[in-house]
Enzyme design. Structure first.
Site, PDB file in Angstrom:
ATOM      1  N   HIS A  56       0.736  -1.130   0.027  1.00 49.95           N
ATOM      2  CA  HIS A  56       0.017   0.168   0.065  1.00 49.95           C
ATOM      3  C   HIS A  56       0.867   1.406  -0.034  1.00 49.95           C
ATOM      4  O   HIS A  56       2.086   1.358   0.203  1.00 49.95           O
ATOM      5  CB  HIS A  56      -1.127  -0.043   0.976  1.00 49.95           C
ATOM      6  CG  HIS A  56      -0.410   0.066   2.636  1.00 49.95           C
ATOM      7  ND1 HIS A  56       0.405  -0.880   3.158  1.00 49.95           N
ATOM      8  CD2 HIS A  56      -0.380   1.015   3.644  1.00 49.95           C
ATOM      9  CE1 HIS A  56       0.850  -0.494   4.287  1.00 49.95           C
ATOM     10  NE2 HIS A  56       0.262   0.639   4.472  1.00 49.95           N
ATOM     11  N   HIS A  58       1.316   3.907   1.966  1.00 48.63           N
ATOM     12  CA  HIS A  58       1.971   4.912   3.101  1.00 48.63           C
ATOM     13  C   HIS A  58       3.462   4.622   3.057  1.00 48.63           C
ATOM     14  O   HIS A  58       4.265   3.699   2.779  1.00 48.63           O
ATOM     15  CB  HIS A  58       1.471   4.196   4.641  1.00 48.63           C
ATOM     16  CG  HIS A  58       0.272   4.459   4.677  1.00 48.63           C
ATOM     17  ND1 HIS A  58      -0.664   3.517   5.444  1.00 48.63           N
ATOM     18  CD2 HIS A  58      -0.737   5.204   4.328  1.00 48.63           C
ATOM     19  CE1 HIS A  58      -1.998   4.123   5.565  1.00 48.63           C
ATOM     20  NE2 HIS A  58      -1.905   5.254   4.694  1.00 48.63           N
ATOM     21  N   ASP A  60       5.925   4.643   5.155  1.00 54.97           N
ATOM     22  CA  ASP A  60       6.651   3.669   5.711  1.00 54.97           C
ATOM     23  C   ASP A  60       6.590   2.037   5.099  1.00 54.97           C
ATOM     24  O   ASP A  60       7.165   1.356   5.865  1.00 54.97           O
ATOM     25  CB  ASP A  60       6.272   3.530   7.229  1.00 54.97           C
ATOM     26  CG  ASP A  60       4.561   2.811   7.435  1.00 54.97           C
ATOM     27  OD1 ASP A  60       3.766   3.479   6.665  1.00 54.97           O
ATOM     28  OD2 ASP A  60       4.657   2.098   8.158  1.00 54.97           O
ATOM     29  N   HIS A  61       5.856   2.060   4.062  1.00 51.49           N
ATOM     30  CA  HIS A  61       5.990   0.795   3.097  1.00 51.49           C
ATOM     31  C   HIS A  61       6.627   1.040   1.642  1.00 51.49           C
ATOM     32  O   HIS A  61       7.185   0.266   1.081  1.00 51.49           O
ATOM     33  CB  HIS A  61       4.604   0.311   3.042  1.00 51.49           C
ATOM     34  CG  HIS A  61       4.101  -0.245   4.218  1.00 51.49           C
ATOM     35  ND1 HIS A  61       3.937  -1.378   4.701  1.00 51.49           N
ATOM     36  CD2 HIS A  61       3.600   0.730   5.480  1.00 51.49           C
ATOM     37  CE1 HIS A  61       3.583  -1.372   6.006  1.00 51.49           C
ATOM     38  NE2 HIS A  61       3.269  -0.241   6.294  1.00 51.49           N
ATOM     39  N   HIS A 114      -7.685  -0.660   5.943  1.00 52.18           N
ATOM     40  CA  HIS A 114      -6.802   0.145   6.447  1.00 52.18           C
ATOM     41  C   HIS A 114      -6.499   1.222   5.306  1.00 52.18           C
ATOM     42  O   HIS A 114      -6.308   2.557   5.375  1.00 52.18           O
ATOM     43  CB  HIS A 114      -5.334  -0.652   6.623  1.00 52.18           C
ATOM     44  CG  HIS A 114      -4.062   0.363   6.978  1.00 52.18           C
ATOM     45  ND1 HIS A 114      -3.989   0.836   8.097  1.00 52.18           N
ATOM     46  CD2 HIS A 114      -2.959   0.434   6.185  1.00 52.18           C
ATOM     47  CE1 HIS A 114      -2.919   1.682   8.222  1.00 52.18           C
ATOM     48  NE2 HIS A 114      -2.083   1.479   7.043  1.00 52.18           N
ATOM     49  N   ASP A 133      -0.476  -4.092   6.315  1.00 46.08           N
ATOM     50  CA  ASP A 133      -0.779  -3.504   7.167  1.00 46.08           C
ATOM     51  C   ASP A 133      -2.375  -3.833   7.387  1.00 46.08           C
ATOM     52  O   ASP A 133      -3.328  -3.110   7.949  1.00 46.08           O
ATOM     53  CB  ASP A 133      -0.899  -1.780   7.258  1.00 46.08           C
ATOM     54  CG  ASP A 133       0.309  -1.404   7.577  1.00 46.08           C
ATOM     55  OD1 ASP A 133       1.368  -2.212   7.802  1.00 46.08           O
ATOM     56  OD2 ASP A 133       0.515  -0.292   7.687  1.00 46.08           O
ATOM     57  N   HIS A 171       4.506  -4.806  10.453  1.00 45.47           N
ATOM     58  CA  HIS A 171       4.785  -4.093  11.651  1.00 45.47           C
ATOM     59  C   HIS A 171       5.208  -5.062  12.940  1.00 45.47           C
ATOM     60  O   HIS A 171       4.294  -5.964  12.995  1.00 45.47           O
ATOM     61  CB  HIS A 171       4.044  -2.959  12.146  1.00 45.47           C
ATOM     62  CG  HIS A 171       3.692  -1.743  11.382  1.00 45.47           C
ATOM     63  ND1 HIS A 171       4.650  -0.750  11.671  1.00 45.47           N
ATOM     64  CD2 HIS A 171       3.093  -1.503  10.332  1.00 45.47           C
ATOM     65  CE1 HIS A 171       4.187   0.206  10.515  1.00 45.47           C
ATOM     66  NE2 HIS A 171       3.492  -0.143   9.786  1.00 45.47           N
TER      67      HIS A 171
HETATM   68 FE    FE Z   1       2.474   0.779   8.032  1.00 47.58          FE
HETATM   69 ZN    ZN Z   2       0.129   1.555   6.477  1.00 47.60          ZN
END
Ligand code: FE
Ligand code: ZN
Length: 241
Positions: A56, A58, A60-61, A114, A133, A171
């Site tokens: 996805h 975001h 942090d990915h 999410h 996520d 995570h």
């Molecule tokens: Fe994340």
């Molecule tokens: Zn995420």
């Protein structure tokens, strides 16, 4: 077993996943958000990268995607629905599409909740699920863009996968997820056993993941929720926990 998955710890509590098809040596990285540790992990594993998979949009990915692509010159695969907000995709995929990693085939599962465009990858030759996520160990992603109905339906798809599936999530949230799970389901013996193992692993500095889907089905409150109302209630309580 032909596909193996190893977590690469990045950022504060994220995992990228290094996938390898043992028959051919073909290698993929999932969610390479921090280029340096990921490039190092790939070099250490033989310096071969065949594909980048994104779950996805975001940061942090996806943040390291272009640097990793530039280093290894490999195609990037992500969701058609989110191509406007993902790094440039070489292959855009949707529900039912497949990706080829050496001799292994990964199936694309759309799991909105999410985020609207979230996808997961399932490799039956593992079996391995890259759950992004959507599904965490003992938890699930927050409903940032989707509804409880959407997330409940997404988790129902994942629940139907083989119980020996290794769940490779985005995570290291397992201990805090487990504390919430114990608060709402204190009598669950499987959950206590699960948390005991998690605490041992974390105390030893090891990742708590991957977990087995069959164990999650008995301990994860979001998979145990029998109906969408129960799910929505648990999700709302977790947001405030
Ligand atoms: Fe994340
Ligand atoms: Zn995420």
């Amino acid at each position: 077993m032909t596909v193996t998955a190893s977590p690469v710890p990045i950022l504060k509590d994220n995992y990228a996943w290094l996938l390898r098809d043992s028959a051919t040596g073909a290698t993929a990285i999932v969610d390479p958000a921090d280029p340096q540790p990921i490039i190092e992990a790939i070099e250490k594993a033989g310096g071969r990268l065949d594909m980048i998979l994104l779950t996805h949009h975001h940061g942090d990915h996806i943040a390291g995607t272009d640097e990793v692509r530039a280093r290894f010159h490999c195609p990037v695969v992500g969701a058609t629905a989110d191509r406007h907000r993902l790094p440039k995709l070489d292959k855009a995929v949707a529900e039912g599409d497949t990706v080829q990693l050496g001799n292994a085939v990964g199936q694309v599962i759309e799991t909105p909740g999410h985020t609207r465009g979230q996808i997961n990858f399932f490799f039956p030759d593992g079996p391995i699920l890259l759950s992004g996520d959507t599904l965490f160990s003992l938890g699930c992603g927050r409903l940032i863009e989707g509804t409880a109905d959407e997330m409940f339906a997404s988790l129902a798809k994942l629940k139907a996968l083989p119980p020996d599936t290794l769940v490779c999530c985005g995570h290291e949230y397992t201990e805090s997820n487990g504390r919430f799970a114990l608060a709402i389901d204190p009598e669950n013996k499987d959950l206590h056993t699960f948390m005991g193992k998690v605490e041992q692993l974390r105390a030893a500095g090891q990742p708590s993941v991957p977990s087995r889907l069959g164990d999650e089905l008995k301990a994860n409150p979001f998979l145990l929720a029998a109906d969408v109302g129960t799910f929505a209630d648990a999700r709302a309580k977790k947001d405030k926990f």
